[in-house]
Design a protein around this motif. Sequence first.
Motif, mmCIF file in Angstrom:
data_model
loop_
_atom_site.group_PDB
_atom_site.id
_atom_site.type_symbol
_atom_site.label_atom_id
_atom_site.label_comp_id
_atom_site.label_asym_id
_atom_site.label_seq_id
_atom_site.Cartn_x
_atom_site.Cartn_y
_atom_site.Cartn_z
ATOM 1 N N SER A 126 0.945 -1.136 -0.043
ATOM 2 C CA SER A 126 -0.013 -0.063 0.019
ATOM 3 C C SER A 126 0.848 1.341 0.011
ATOM 4 O O SER A 126 2.064 1.148 0.470
ATOM 5 N N TYR A 162 1.477 13.417 3.360
ATOM 6 C CA TYR A 162 0.565 11.973 3.228
ATOM 7 C C TYR A 162 0.372 11.220 4.543
ATOM 8 O O TYR A 162 -0.611 10.343 4.295
ATOM 9 N N GLN A 205 -3.418 11.117 5.586
ATOM 10 C CA GLN A 205 -4.369 10.628 4.993
ATOM 11 C C GLN A 205 -4.475 8.922 5.172
ATOM 12 O O GLN A 205 -3.719 8.088 4.656
ATOM 13 N N LYS A 229 -6.867 7.000 4.277
ATOM 14 C CA LYS A 229 -7.332 5.939 3.318
ATOM 15 C C LYS A 229 -6.505 6.476 1.872
ATOM 16 O O LYS A 229 -7.094 6.847 0.758
ATOM 17 N N LEU A 230 -5.121 6.559 1.843
ATOM 18 C CA LEU A 230 -4.391 7.208 0.832
ATOM 19 C C LEU A 230 -4.158 5.893 -0.240
ATOM 20 O O LEU A 230 -4.023 4.729 -0.015
ATOM 21 N N LYS A 231 -4.734 6.255 -1.434
ATOM 22 C CA LYS A 231 -4.845 5.462 -2.538
ATOM 23 C C LYS A 231 -3.582 5.689 -3.734
ATOM 24 O O LYS A 231 -3.084 4.589 -4.400
ATOM 25 N N THR A 232 -3.265 6.947 -3.731
ATOM 26 C CA THR A 232 -2.189 7.391 -4.801
ATOM 27 C C THR A 232 -1.000 8.147 -4.230
ATOM 28 O O THR A 232 -1.476 8.932 -3.044
ATOM 29 N N SER A 283 -2.603 -3.501 -9.615
ATOM 30 C CA SER A 283 -3.032 -2.578 -8.779
ATOM 31 C C SER A 283 -3.151 -1.210 -9.243
ATOM 32 O O SER A 283 -2.009 -0.914 -9.955
ATOM 33 N N THR A 286 -2.690 1.767 -7.627
ATOM 34 C CA THR A 286 -2.540 2.664 -6.469
ATOM 35 C C THR A 286 -1.594 3.960 -6.630
ATOM 36 O O THR A 286 -1.367 4.875 -5.899
#
Length: 624
Positions: free
Chosen positions: A531, A599, A602, A604-607, A619, A621
């Motif tokens: 992640s 960052y 955050q 629910k950091l996705k990118t 993925s 991401t």
Amino acid sequence: MNRYPAWKYAIIVVALLIAALYTLPNFFGEAPAVQVSSIKSIVKIDATTTARVEQALMAAGITADAITLEGSSVKARFGNTDTQLKAKDAIQKALTPDAADPAYVVALNLLSRSPAWLTSLHAFPMYLGLDLRGGVHFMLQVDMPAALTKRAESLAGDIRLSLREKNIRHSGISRNGQAIDIKFRDAATLASAQALIQDQFPDLQTGEVPEGTEYKLTATIKPEAARRVQDQALKQNMVTLHNRINELGVAEPVIQQQGIDRIVVQLPGVQDTAKAKDILGRTATLEMRLVDDSAEARAAENNTGAVPFGDERFFERNGQAVIVKKQVILTGENLTDAQPGFDSQNQQPKVDLTVDAKGGRIMRDTSRENIKKRMAILLFEKGKGEVLTAPVIQSELGNRFQISGSMSVNEANDLALLLRAGSLAAPMEIIEERTIGPTLGADNIAKGFQSVAWGFVVIVAFMAMYYMLFGLFSGLALAVNLLLLVAVLSMLQATLTLPGMAAMALALGMAIDSNVLINERVREELRGGASPQAAIHSGYERAWATILDSNTSTLIVGLALLAFGSGPVRGFAVVHVIGILTSMFSAVFFSRSLVNLWYGRQKKLKTVSIGTVWRPATSGTVTK
């Protein structure tokens, strides 16, 4: 996971504020100034000197931006060089009416335009080297005949002691230039003395010269011994100059032998020519001689009679004449230490002197035979002798004794510093003096700073294009690294040379290398399916070991250059070592603080913006 506690951010902010504070003086530039310092140990710089400088400028119709008394010098700052030159002429005319015997050094100088509040925090600009900013160049001539004469005088005293110990009677020992004449009443005694000299004094060659009814033995220094004395005198003077320049706190001085009797001294980055000339020009030597207390000598002291044969007249600080014998009992060559202090009985300032074994033996013998007689302590500067004090010998002296008398605390400190810096084996004279202005290095300065600036811009642009937001973080870390590097150099008052600027450019490249390792490690974690938050954490943690290993190996090389190098090599090594240490802070801790700040909160950091990650499309991401 990727959050810093508040105290870590506080440390980083404090470090940045301190770095900015100590970097600021480098942006204010310098103002032309005139500096007044004392050239003689008996002349002190105080408020009276400041008042005399102000009066001289007022009489000439010149207005100074500021006149300050700093330590042992008065500094007057002006708005332009034309006013500076006029002010120098006016001050010099007022303070040194007799050019043949000046009491002050009036020299041009450059002072930082930094505000007073920065100066009060000891924030000063870093120096630029001789190849960038200019500096001071001196050529000193060593008086080699005086070195040989001093050696002959010392040998004459040693011969006198040796003959006394062996109970060899003589009719008198005198020095004729660099030759030692010894008279005897019979040939047998002369032969015994000749055998003794040949056995105990291998540096001397002897010859018999008939003189009336007496026998005279003449001893001269052998040619090879004379060359050795001259070589040792030159080397001892160079060591002394090193010690005195260390008292100035000059970075990277250049002290080189030129020919057989000259020494070149270059002080890169020093515009304080008055202080440099004061320290180098004070070619002081210490001599101890017995005072002649005869009736003829007393008459000579009062100017009612001629100086007796074999004596010389010198003056104390109050102008009182003292008649001393020409024979030198002890010189600064035998001095090993000098420390200021206070007399335990009357709490008056004093200077404690320590001499070597030979000097201790001479002092014991001399003091034992001259108790209740006076011994003058003379300090010779630029060929002129001053009587520091002429105390009465109260008891037998040894390896340690003290100089006391009418001296202040500052005078005792100055005298101890001058003597502790090392005695000169032979007098020296400044025969050439050059102040190299910044014009000669202007082109080097421009090209050097352009190379660092363009290198910085290109690196930041590349990182921003290749690593996107992480590249911008790396660029900010690189700017912080440069800020910290300049701040540390300014704190250390280091001298920046062209090799130092090359090391600065190299430090930028090495600092960004650490960020490349971190960014690529984060990309690798993302390729493995981690992640974004885990990738950031693992990237910094796992890259740290590699960064530490690579920087440690490079640091070892820098320390080796610093330990064994000299001159420009040391200049490169200093910036190189400091650059490695600051890069480890900025590239790792500062850049991570930015990433965590951006960052870390955050959940629910996705990118993450770290450029293209080439991996199988399993993925989504990561984006550009």
